[in-house]
Design an enzyme around this catalytic site. Structure first.
Site, short mmCIF file in Angstrom:
data_model
loop_
_atom_site.label_atom_id
_atom_site.label_comp_id
_atom_site.label_asym_id
_atom_site.label_seq_id
_atom_site.Cartn_x
_atom_site.Cartn_y
_atom_site.Cartn_z
N SER A 121 -24.45 1.23 -12.28
CA SER A 121 -23.95 0.45 -11.14
C SER A 121 -25.01 0.31 -10.07
CB SER A 121 -22.75 1.17 -10.52
OG SER A 121 -21.77 1.43 -11.47
N HIS A 142 -24.53 -5.01 -16.58
CA HIS A 142 -23.53 -4.34 -15.75
C HIS A 142 -22.18 -5.04 -15.83
CE1 HIS A 142 -22.12 -3.01 -11.50
NE2 HIS A 142 -21.74 -2.15 -12.41
N GLU A 154 -23.50 -8.59 -14.55
CA GLU A 154 -24.83 -8.74 -13.93
C GLU A 154 -25.87 -8.38 -14.99
OE1 GLU A 154 -24.02 -7.57 -9.25
OE2 GLU A 154 -24.38 -5.95 -10.65
N ASN A 192 -22.38 -4.09 -6.18
CA ASN A 192 -22.21 -2.75 -5.61
C ASN A 192 -22.89 -2.58 -4.26
OD1 ASN A 192 -20.57 -0.64 -6.87
ND2 ASN A 192 -21.53 -1.49 -8.70
P1 NAD Z 1 -16.79 8.10 -17.28
O1 NAD Z 1 -16.96 9.38 -16.57
O2 NAD Z 1 -15.44 7.51 -17.45
O3 NAD Z 1 -17.45 8.20 -18.76
C1 NAD Z 1 -18.72 8.74 -18.99
C2 NAD Z 1 -18.78 9.16 -20.46
O4 NAD Z 1 -20.13 9.54 -20.76
C3 NAD Z 1 -17.90 10.37 -20.79
O5 NAD Z 1 -17.10 10.05 -21.91
C4 NAD Z 1 -18.89 11.48 -21.10
O6 NAD Z 1 -18.45 12.38 -22.09
C5 NAD Z 1 -20.07 10.67 -21.62
N1 NAD Z 1 -21.34 11.40 -21.54
C6 NAD Z 1 -21.76 12.31 -20.66
N2 NAD Z 1 -23.01 12.71 -20.97
C7 NAD Z 1 -23.36 12.04 -22.07
C8 NAD Z 1 -24.51 12.03 -22.87
N3 NAD Z 1 -25.57 12.78 -22.60
N4 NAD Z 1 -24.52 11.21 -23.95
C9 NAD Z 1 -23.45 10.43 -24.22
N5 NAD Z 1 -22.33 10.40 -23.51
C10 NAD Z 1 -22.31 11.21 -22.43
O7 NAD Z 1 -17.78 7.07 -16.53
P2 NAD Z 1 -17.64 5.47 -16.43
O8 NAD Z 1 -16.73 5.14 -15.32
O9 NAD Z 1 -17.39 4.92 -17.79
O10 NAD Z 1 -19.13 5.11 -15.95
C11 NAD Z 1 -20.22 5.05 -16.86
C12 NAD Z 1 -21.34 4.23 -16.24
O11 NAD Z 1 -20.82 2.91 -15.93
C13 NAD Z 1 -21.90 4.77 -14.93
O12 NAD Z 1 -23.27 4.49 -14.87
C14 NAD Z 1 -21.14 3.98 -13.86
O13 NAD Z 1 -21.83 3.88 -12.64
C15 NAD Z 1 -21.03 2.63 -14.55
N6 NAD Z 1 -19.92 1.76 -14.09
C16 NAD Z 1 -18.69 2.29 -13.82
C17 NAD Z 1 -17.66 1.44 -13.40
C18 NAD Z 1 -16.27 1.96 -13.11
O14 NAD Z 1 -15.47 1.23 -12.49
N7 NAD Z 1 -15.90 3.17 -13.54
C19 NAD Z 1 -17.90 0.07 -13.26
C20 NAD Z 1 -19.17 -0.44 -13.59
C21 NAD Z 1 -20.17 0.43 -13.99
#
Ligand code: NAD
Length: 290
Positions: A121, A142, A154, A192
């Site tokens: 993000s 993104h 994005e 963001n």
């Molecule tokens: P989340 O916490 O729901 O999921 C993260 C996942 O990554 C978990 O299942 C975890 O087990 C896994 N993980 C941790 N370490 C790992 C590793 N070394 N190898 C593989 N998997 C691993 O997080 P999310 O909300 O899905 O966010 C993930 C990314 O997406 C972040 O960079 C976040 O900024 C971005 N993002 C999130 C949103 C949102 O609304 N949640 C929106 C856009 C972008």
């Protein structure tokens, strides 16, 4: 170089990774979803099945398509299983060192043509590319939450990302039915960065009112009913995940050399410490049924 994209690797099966995997499989790609633990993948598969069921109920997916979509989805706990993917999309926690480490591993495992994309993000795509020997094939991709619903993607060009990679990812995003927008590699990209004060000012206001739950509801209601936003700031933080939102806020704040406008709020930190992460844990600013 031409890119024939068929197989997509997705790292992280959380909120975003599971949504991206569902979308790719729905649109006809082979989706290979990786996480560190099988139980996380089992949960993700349950969420994806529920998501597909919802799409059927809304008339957006034919019921007979569900097994075909699921048939295009495989789950893995070995990173090397993703070596043959055409594009790998990383969606693990918002932590630069963690992401750089996995990009380095992917670089040594994946075939030379593989494009490595990040769903970050806010973090620097250039810094992720710098962890690999193929920075020209590293870019940001993104998606927004919930992935199957939100139209925008994005596509972020790092300092050394090639035109071929940008074109391939833009075409790929469009093939998923998304609107692709090219963004510069600046902290928070477009959405963001603009959205930070939406959360930040709401948190400040809540803090000034001693975290009064009536104030929280008032802010959300006003922003939804009069402000024209689909969700209020606290409702949206609960959807995103308080931990994810806090990590993104910290990242943007430090990337802008601690500019006060982007400063995180102690309320966010306290909630992360308490495990009140929003919808995914059943409680954040609001309470949710499981
Ligand atoms: P989340 O916490 O729901 O999921 C993260 C996942 O990554 C978990 O299942 C975890 O087990 C896994 N993980 C941790 N370490 C790992 C590793 N070394 N190898 C593989 N998997 C691993 O997080 P999310 O909300 O899905 O966010 C993930 C990314 O997406 C972040 O960079 C976040 O900024 C971005 N993002 C999130 C949103 C949102 O609304 N949640 C929106 C856009 C972008």
């Amino acid at each position: 170089m031409t890119f024939d994209i068929k197989t997509i690797g997705i790292l992280g099966s959380g909120t975003m990774g599971s949504g991206i995997a569902q979308l790719c499989a729905q649109q006809g790609y082979e989706a290979q979803l990786y996480d560190i633990d099988q139980s996380l993948l089992d949960n993700a598969l349950r969420r994806i099945e529920a998501g597909l069921q919802k799409a059927v109920e809304k008339g957006k997916l034919a019921a007979e398509q569900v097994p075909l979509v699921l048939g295009r989805l495989t789950v893995h706990t070995q990173l090397s299983d993703l070596a043959g993917c055409d594009v790998v999309i990383e969606a693990i926690p918002e932590d630069l060192a963690l992401k750089q480490d996995i990009f380095k591993q992917l670089d040594s495992l994946c075939k030379p043509e593989t494009i490595l994309a990040s769903n970050t993000s806010s973090l620097s795509i250039t810094a992720l590319g710098g962890a690999t020997k193929r920075p020209q094939q590293v870019a940001g991709l993104h998606f927004f939450n919930p992935v199957p619903v939100m139209k925008l993607v994005e596509v972020i060009r790092g300092q050394r990302t090639s035109d071929e990679t940008m074109n391939a990812l833009t075409g790929f995003a469009e093939s998923l039915g998304k609107t692709a927008v090219i963004a510069k590699d600046t902290p928070g990209f477009i959405v963001n960065r603009v959205a930070r004060p939406f959360y930040g000012e709401a948190l400040k206001m809540l803090g000034e009112h001693g975290s009064n739950p009536d104030m929280l509801k008032t802010i959300d209601t006003v922003m939804r009913e009069a402000g024209g936003f689909k969700m209020g700031p606290f409702e949206l933080m609960d959807l995103i995940g308080i931990d994810v939102n806090f990590a993104v806020t910290q990242s943007v704040w430090s990337a802008y050399f601690q500019l006060s406008r982007y400063r995180p709020h102690p309320i966010q930190q306290r909630m992360v410490h308490a495990g009140l992460l929003g919808r995914k844990t059943g409680e954040g600013f609001y309470q949710y049924e499981s």
